[in-house]
Scaffold this motif. Structure first.
Motif, PDB file in Angstrom:
ATOM      1  N   ASP A  85       0.999  -1.220  -0.309  1.00  0.00           N
ATOM      2  CA  ASP A  85       0.340  -0.109   0.081  1.00  0.00           C
ATOM      3  C   ASP A  85       0.779   1.167   0.243  1.00  0.00           C
ATOM      4  N   GLN A  88       2.369   2.178  -3.325  1.00  0.00           N
ATOM      5  CA  GLN A  88       1.210   2.885  -4.381  1.00  0.00           C
ATOM      6  C   GLN A  88       1.301   3.610  -3.879  1.00  0.00           C
ATOM      7  N   ARG A  91       3.591   5.857  -5.169  1.00  0.00           N
ATOM      8  CA  ARG A  91       4.634   5.805  -6.851  1.00  0.00           C
ATOM      9  C   ARG A  91       5.026   7.112  -7.414  1.00  0.00           C
ATOM     10  N   ALA A 109       2.419  -8.416  -8.143  1.00  0.00           N
ATOM     11  CA  ALA A 109       1.095  -7.754  -8.179  1.00  0.00           C
ATOM     12  C   ALA A 109       1.656  -6.599  -8.220  1.00  0.00           C
ATOM     13  N   ILE A 110       2.891  -5.852  -7.687  1.00  0.00           N
ATOM     14  CA  ILE A 110       3.344  -4.060  -8.114  1.00  0.00           C
ATOM     15  C   ILE A 110       3.757  -4.360  -9.117  1.00  0.00           C
ATOM     16  N   GLU A 112       2.791  -4.894 -11.732  1.00  0.00           N
ATOM     17  CA  GLU A 112       2.725  -5.326 -12.856  1.00  0.00           C
ATOM     18  C   GLU A 112       2.034  -3.802 -13.129  1.00  0.00           C
ATOM     19  N   GLN A 113       1.998  -2.672 -11.575  1.00  0.00           N
ATOM     20  CA  GLN A 113       1.883  -1.428 -11.916  1.00  0.00           C
ATOM     21  C   GLN A 113       2.637  -0.690 -11.917  1.00  0.00           C
ATOM     22  N   GLY A 114       3.693  -1.003 -12.550  1.00  0.00           N
ATOM     23  CA  GLY A 114       4.718  -0.325 -13.203  1.00  0.00           C
ATOM     24  C   GLY A 114       5.181   0.745 -11.598  1.00  0.00           C
ATOM     25  N   LEU A 115       5.745   0.054 -10.844  1.00  0.00           N
ATOM     26  CA  LEU A 115       5.929   0.417  -9.335  1.00  0.00           C
ATOM     27  C   LEU A 115       7.895   0.319  -9.587  1.00  0.00           C
ATOM     28  N   GLU A 339      -2.670 -12.732  -9.157  1.00  0.00           N
ATOM     29  CA  GLU A 339      -3.645 -11.816  -9.777  1.00  0.00           C
ATOM     30  C   GLU A 339      -4.918 -12.165  -8.851  1.00  0.00           C
TER      31      GLU A 339
END
Length: 365
Positions: A85, A88, A91, A109-110, A112-115, A339
């Motif tokens: 969290d 995110q 970011r 998971a993170i 895939e968010q480009g972080l 996922e």
């Protein structure tokens, strides 16, 4: 679901340092030992890290890293969910450069968010492909398997049957005598839930978890608290990572572990660079990942009594640890786990219960 959530003040968290070791077979060229090689003075003195690993274990790693490199680590403990969290939320202006520890599905998971910033640490080529991310968004740093941990004295005194399989935990003799962490608060417990879903199918897994709930005394606020409750005799047994349970035995507590004979899930402990972090720390962050994968970094698991299995095949491991190839490991799909994380946790909350009284400030992993 039981409404009680175990607090830190109820049982404490017993972690210590120091351990004996034995050599693992070195099948590849060993990585350099940073303690031997003279470290150049870093261009920037500090490195900021978020980690779900706990004191005093984690300070052993960071103190050794500073000794070897001259880089001082400024770190903040966060549970795995809170660490995700925080990254995110930050970011656009990250306040840390590295995530260190926690299961790899959280990193997937993170990423895939480009972080996360891809990086291939020195020595990664030595490590089995099954433990790696093909895109190098995260890197492996340790391994650990889910087990049953039990209080040996309680089991002997009351002549309780040792559970060998997951269904054995449903025995009415264990009513109110089992604990595990709540998966909304703990990466450890999410690994348990996701593993059961992969072993049995999601619907059957939740039917099992509902039955298991009848035997649960309470859900703890994090993975390490469950074996602490067992070691102190508050309950008879728990479901947790083997390394968290074994650390309790170093305090002289009566705790033993059993790996389920019908299969269990495991974690690839991960670490990663946070994208868009302070550029002054960039080189230090890369050095840290290199260091963790070196023999020196990996063997700090022994000094810290972390009881974590190293991923570097040339590193020593703590005496008596069970290698994963001797455990009935399932084909644990970390991509699927990443996922389905939100869905499985929400289903647990809806069908079994929420961690309503969790509170803040306790150490959880």
């Amino acid at each position: 679901m039981k409404n009680r959530i175990l607090c830190a003040s109820a049982v404490g968290l017993l972690l210590v340092s120091g351990c004996t070791s034995q050599n693992r077979e070195a099948v590849v060229e060993l990585q350099p030992d940073f303690a031997v090689e003279a470290a150049a003075q870093p261009a920037y003195p500090t490195l900021t890290i978020y980690t779900p690993l706990t004191e005093p274990e984690v300070s052993v790693y960071f103190d050794a890293f500073e000794k070897d490199t001259g880089i001082r680590v400024e770190w903040e403990h966060l549970s795995t969910p809170d660490m995700l969290d925080r990254v995110q939320q930050e970011r656009d202006a990250p306040q840390a450069s590295v995530m260190f520890g926690g299961s790899s599905e959280n990193y997937i998971a993170i990423a895939e968010q480009g972080l996360l910033e891809p990086y291939e640490p020195e020595g990664l080529e030595q490590i089995a492909d099954i433990y790696q991310d093909a895109a190098h968004a995260w890197s492996p740093c340790y391994l650990g398997a889910i087990c049953f941990a039990y209080n040996e004295e309680i089991f002997a005194q009351e002549k309780l049957p040792l559970p060998q399989t997951w269904n054995d935990l449903l025995d009415p003799v264990f009513r109110g005598r089992v604990v595990m962490a709540h998966p909304s608060l703990s990466g450890t417990s999410y690994t348990i839930v996701a593993g059961l879903a992969q072993m049995r199918g999601e619907d059957a897994a939740f039917e099992y978890l509902k039955q298991l709930d009848e035997n649960i005394a309470y859900y703890t606020k994090g993975g390490p608290f469950s074996p602490a409750a067992v070691g102190l005799g508050d309950v008879a047994l728990c479901i947790t990572f083997a390394h968290d349970a074994l650390r309790q035995s170093h305090e002289g507590l009566s705790i033993k572990i059993i790996f389920p004979s019908d299969g269990t899930s495991y974690e690839i402990g991960a670490m990663a660079l946070i994208r868009n972090a302070d550029p002054r720390e960039a080189e230090n962050a890369r050095t840290f990942l290199d260091w963790v994968l070196s023999r020196r970094g990996q063997e700090c698991y022994i000094d810290a009594k972390g009881e974590r299995l190293p991923v570097n095949p040339g590193a020593k491991t703590a005496e008596g640890l069970t290698e994963l190839d001797r455990v009935s490991i399932i084909r644990y799909d970390t991509q699927w786990c990443a996922e389905n994380r939100e869905h499985l946790i929400e289903r647990f909350v809806q069908e079994i219960g929420a961690a309503e009284d969790a509170g803040d400030g306790e150490i959880i992993e």
